[in-house]
Design a protein around this motif. Structure first.
Motif, mmCIF file in Angstrom:
data_model
loop_
_atom_site.group_PDB
_atom_site.id
_atom_site.type_symbol
_atom_site.label_atom_id
_atom_site.label_comp_id
_atom_site.label_asym_id
_atom_site.label_seq_id
_atom_site.Cartn_x
_atom_site.Cartn_y
_atom_site.Cartn_z
ATOM 1 N N ALA A 26 0.825 -1.210 0.000
ATOM 2 C CA ALA A 26 0.000 0.000 0.000
ATOM 3 C C ALA A 26 0.859 1.260 0.000
ATOM 4 C CB ALA A 26 -0.929 -0.004 1.205
ATOM 5 N N PHE A 27 0.298 2.322 -0.572
ATOM 6 C CA PHE A 27 0.966 3.625 -0.707
ATOM 7 C C PHE A 27 0.212 4.646 0.130
ATOM 8 C CE2 PHE A 27 0.921 7.697 -3.124
ATOM 9 C CZ PHE A 27 2.244 8.049 -2.938
ATOM 10 N N TYR A 28 0.959 5.489 0.849
ATOM 11 C CA TYR A 28 0.366 6.512 1.703
ATOM 12 C C TYR A 28 0.781 7.886 1.183
ATOM 13 C CZ TYR A 28 -0.322 2.559 4.829
ATOM 14 O OH TYR A 28 -0.693 1.340 5.353
ATOM 15 N N LYS A 29 -0.162 8.615 0.609
ATOM 16 C CA LYS A 29 0.098 9.958 0.100
ATOM 17 C C LYS A 29 -0.049 10.920 1.269
ATOM 18 C CE LYS A 29 -1.451 13.067 -3.594
ATOM 19 N NZ LYS A 29 -2.485 13.243 -4.657
ATOM 20 N N ALA A 30 0.965 10.928 2.135
ATOM 21 C CA ALA A 30 0.790 11.580 3.426
ATOM 22 C C ALA A 30 2.119 12.037 4.011
ATOM 23 C CB ALA A 30 0.118 10.606 4.402
ATOM 24 N N GLU A 68 -9.688 13.721 0.741
ATOM 25 C CA GLU A 68 -10.033 13.029 -0.505
ATOM 26 C C GLU A 68 -9.051 11.884 -0.786
ATOM 27 O OE1 GLU A 68 -12.918 13.809 -1.925
ATOM 28 O OE2 GLU A 68 -13.157 15.370 -0.407
ATOM 29 N N ASP A 69 -7.787 12.059 -0.394
ATOM 30 C CA ASP A 69 -6.822 10.960 -0.499
ATOM 31 C C ASP A 69 -7.105 9.899 0.558
ATOM 32 O OD1 ASP A 69 -5.405 12.179 -2.624
ATOM 33 O OD2 ASP A 69 -4.319 13.444 -1.203
ATOM 34 N N ALA A 121 -16.580 7.271 -7.493
ATOM 35 C CA ALA A 121 -17.540 7.716 -6.479
ATOM 36 C C ALA A 121 -16.966 8.860 -5.657
ATOM 37 C CB ALA A 121 -17.923 6.543 -5.582
ATOM 38 N N ILE A 122 -15.685 8.774 -5.322
ATOM 39 C CA ILE A 122 -15.024 9.843 -4.557
ATOM 40 C C ILE A 122 -14.927 11.104 -5.396
ATOM 41 C CG2 ILE A 122 -12.871 10.506 -3.415
ATOM 42 C CD1 ILE A 122 -12.463 7.434 -2.909
ATOM 43 N N ARG A 123 -14.539 10.943 -6.647
ATOM 44 C CA ARG A 123 -14.358 12.090 -7.537
ATOM 45 C C ARG A 123 -15.685 12.815 -7.797
ATOM 46 N NH1 ARG A 123 -12.122 9.353 -10.964
ATOM 47 N NH2 ARG A 123 -13.812 8.969 -12.457
ATOM 48 N N GLU A 124 -16.763 12.065 -8.002
ATOM 49 C CA GLU A 124 -18.040 12.679 -8.364
ATOM 50 C C GLU A 124 -18.802 13.231 -7.169
ATOM 51 O OE1 GLU A 124 -20.323 10.065 -10.829
ATOM 52 O OE2 GLU A 124 -18.796 9.987 -12.408
ATOM 53 N N THR A 125 -18.350 12.962 -5.962
ATOM 54 C CA THR A 125 -18.957 13.565 -4.762
ATOM 55 C C THR A 125 -17.965 14.436 -4.016
ATOM 56 O OG1 THR A 125 -18.366 11.691 -3.345
ATOM 57 C CG2 THR A 125 -20.495 11.569 -4.481
#
Length: 596
Positions: free
Chosen positions: A127-131, A151-152, A216-220
């Motif tokens: 897994a990758f953590y953009k953090a 959002e990430d 789903a994340i992008r459209e909301t």
């Protein structure tokens, strides 16, 4: 001509679809919004990683490292950093060098090239953590806390709280609920806002392959639930069993959650994927073979009728009970309409039980002067200071006999019946919804609900979207009818540029990495034991000493290269051996050892 009509119709339908989408979006945007912008950054304690005294990370972009003791370092893409805890202090190990960091440190992302995501991964996880990452000493362990944009964060949550195979509108509803939940949980007074387990929301880092979830994340994007101008509390669960609970009936809370629905949820009830436990109890039994009633039910009856059976001189154990007939069965209901107990009238067979008595040993002694005279001398046992426990006396059972009258018994559902009948679903809650159906020859008990049952049911949302074509707005309105959906305002995350002085230097001079201290071994092998050395790992790695011969065993401590061990035995579990040093004992995989 027909083709042109078809094209015009298709264009018209597309316009209608676009207008409907814009209507939903505008409806969210035009309603009154809460005052001020919302900070979109959330802090997640990475508890699922089971970090103890070491954490190795691989950087996928530029990071700056700082610590309260003044350390300031820069690392570019591709570097691997190893953090270890020693004597209550953090140490950084990098390319055979080390730096003391004190009680905590922070890794902060810097801006990279266009299209390049900056983040980190762990050496043993995909897994990758953009953090950003903060490491803090907490007693004898390291607390890793990731800070990332909400959002990430959702890309690491939605695929695991639901599934890529759920309908898109259900995934959108899940996204809005999860976004609202985590932003509501932000608390600057704490070191972190949420943990990455089901105590809050399952967070596993980012993995590719979840295109529908990402859509789903992008459209909301930015859509949250609000009540009275404040972020709402969006609880949700896997399945409510067909009934939505009120918050106050599950948790002792002071706040009023008037925006939640309560009552029957037909969508969860209709969904064939909702979790159900079921057991069938025949009305009559033949007492042939195993047809004497399931052992769990006989155990329940034995517990509830212990005094009655004892008074009748019968053995009050499950093995001494046979069910003849269940005459009637019903559920005892609470004022709220929930089943709390099973009422039953049942006829039984039972048997007596006695312990076999040992006959006293008799020694015959011939007396002098009278050869016909004998004396019975009973030998009494001699009790030693630490006697060996006597074996359980052998039992003598009578024949099974039908008891004269049927018994009327009430069996509590929680925890007795749900456990012994195999009907429990949620290990954290005793709240399953039970129903009883009577057939011609049997009774069928069913238990439903997976989770606390408050707020949105994930299975209910799935069925609303797939079977009824409901949108995510309609799903949210059904479960949270008093909540309003708004698109929150926030500032886009801007990573800082790396300053030239920081890029040009590694900061304070690093000192050579000391070799880890090895534990002494003064023990000598005996019998089939032997001495082994840890050799099958890298110089800067370690081997886990575990509490069990399994990768699921707790890590007791880490063994370093060249550590000598006394191997006590091979384990039944293939590939594992039990070992010890002067200070510790546990289990390791033999493939990492060499005989000395």
């Amino acid at each position: 001509m027909e083709q042109k009509k078809g094209n015009r119709l298709l264009a018209f339908l597309l316009c209608v679809a676009m207008l409907l989408t814009m209507t939903v979006s505008n409806a969210l945007a035009e309603k009154g919004k809460p005052a001020g912008k919302i900070d979109p950054m959330v802090r997640v304690l990475l508890r699922r990683l089971n970090i103890t005294n070491r954490m190795d990370v691989v950087l996928t972009g530029p990071y700056g490292l700082t610590s309260p003791n003044g350390t300031e370092l820069f690392f570019d893409r591709g570097n691997t950093l190893s953090f270890r805890l020693n004597d209550g202090k953090l140490f950084l190990y990098y390319e055979n060098m080390t730096a003391e960091l004190g009680g905590e440190c922070s890794l902060t992302r810097y801006r990279a090239g266009a299209g390049q995501d900056v983040g980190f991964s762990l050496t043993n996880y995909a897994a990758f953590y953009k953090a950003d990452l903060r490491l803090k000493v907490d007693g004898e362990i390291i607390l890793p806390i990731a800070t990332l944009h909400v959002e990430d964060y959702l890309q690491c949550v939605v695929p695991y709280e639901m599934s890529e195979y759920f309908p898109l509108e259900a995934l959108k509803a899940q996204t809005v609920a999860a976004r609202t939940y985590v932003l509501r949980r932000r608390d600057p007074s704490r070191d972190y806002d949420v943990v990455d387990t089901t105590n809050d929301q399952v967070f596993k880092g980012y993995l590719p392959g979840y295109a529908k979830c990402e859509r789903a994340i992008r459209e909301t994007e930015g859509v949250c639930g609000f009540y009275n101008g404040e972020l709402a509390q969006c609880y949700y669960a896997a399945s409510n069993g067909g009934y939505m609970e009120r918050v106050e009936s599950v948790w002792n809370v002071k706040d009023r959650y008037e925006y939640y629905a309560a009552g029957v949820d037909p969508y969860d009830l209709e969904n064939p994927a909702s979790t159900v436990r079921r057991t069938v109890l025949p009305k009559r039994y033949t007492d042939k073979g195993s047809d004497v009633g399931m052992h769990g039910l006989r155990t329940l009856l034995a517990q509830c009728l212990q005094e009655d059976l004892t008074d009748l001189g019968m053995d009050p154990s499950a093995d001494s009970i046979q069910i003849v007939e269940i005459h009637s069965m019903s559920l005892e209901m609470s004022p709220e309409g929930k089943a709390t107990a099973i009422n039953m009238e049942v006829s039984l067979k039972s048997r007596t039980r006695e312990e076999k008595k040992e006959e006293p040993q008799v020694v015959i002694t011939v007396l002098e002067g009278d050869p016909m005279a004998v004396e019975e001398d009973v030998i009494t046992p001699v009790i030693t200071p630490e006697p060996t426990p006597a074996p359980t006396p052998e039992a003598i059972y009578g024949e099974f006999v039908t008891l004269d009258k049927p018994f009327v018994v009430q069996i509590p559902i929680f925890p007795l019946a749900e456990s012994l009948l195999g009907m429990d679903i949620s290990s954290n809650y005793e709240n399953e919804i039970w129903t009883l159906t009577e057939g011609k020859d049997s009774y069928t008990l069913e238990a439903r609900r997976y989770g606390h049952g408050v707020g949105m049911s994930q299975r209910g949302a799935e069925w609303m979207a797939s079977a009824y074509g409901k949108t995510y707005v309609e799903i949210m309105n059904f479960y949270y009818p008093g909540m309003e959906l708004w698109r929150y305002e926030y500032t886009e995350e801007e990573l800082p540029e790396v300053s030239e002085p920081l890029r040009a230097t590694m900061g304070p001079t690093l000192s050579p990495t000391p070799m880890p201290t090895l534990m002494p071994l003064s023990l000598e092998p005996a019998g089939d034991q032997w001495i082994a050395v840890v050799t099958g790992i890298d110089d800067d790695s370690s081997l886990n000493l575990r509490s069990l011969p399994s990768l699921n065993g707790n890590i007791l401590l880490r063994l370093y290269k060249n550590q000598r061990l006394l191997v006590l035995e091979h384990c039944p579990e293939e590939g594992w051996v039990r070992v010890r040093t002067d200070y510790a004992e546990g289990y390791v995989m033999e493939s990492f050892l060499s005989r000395e």
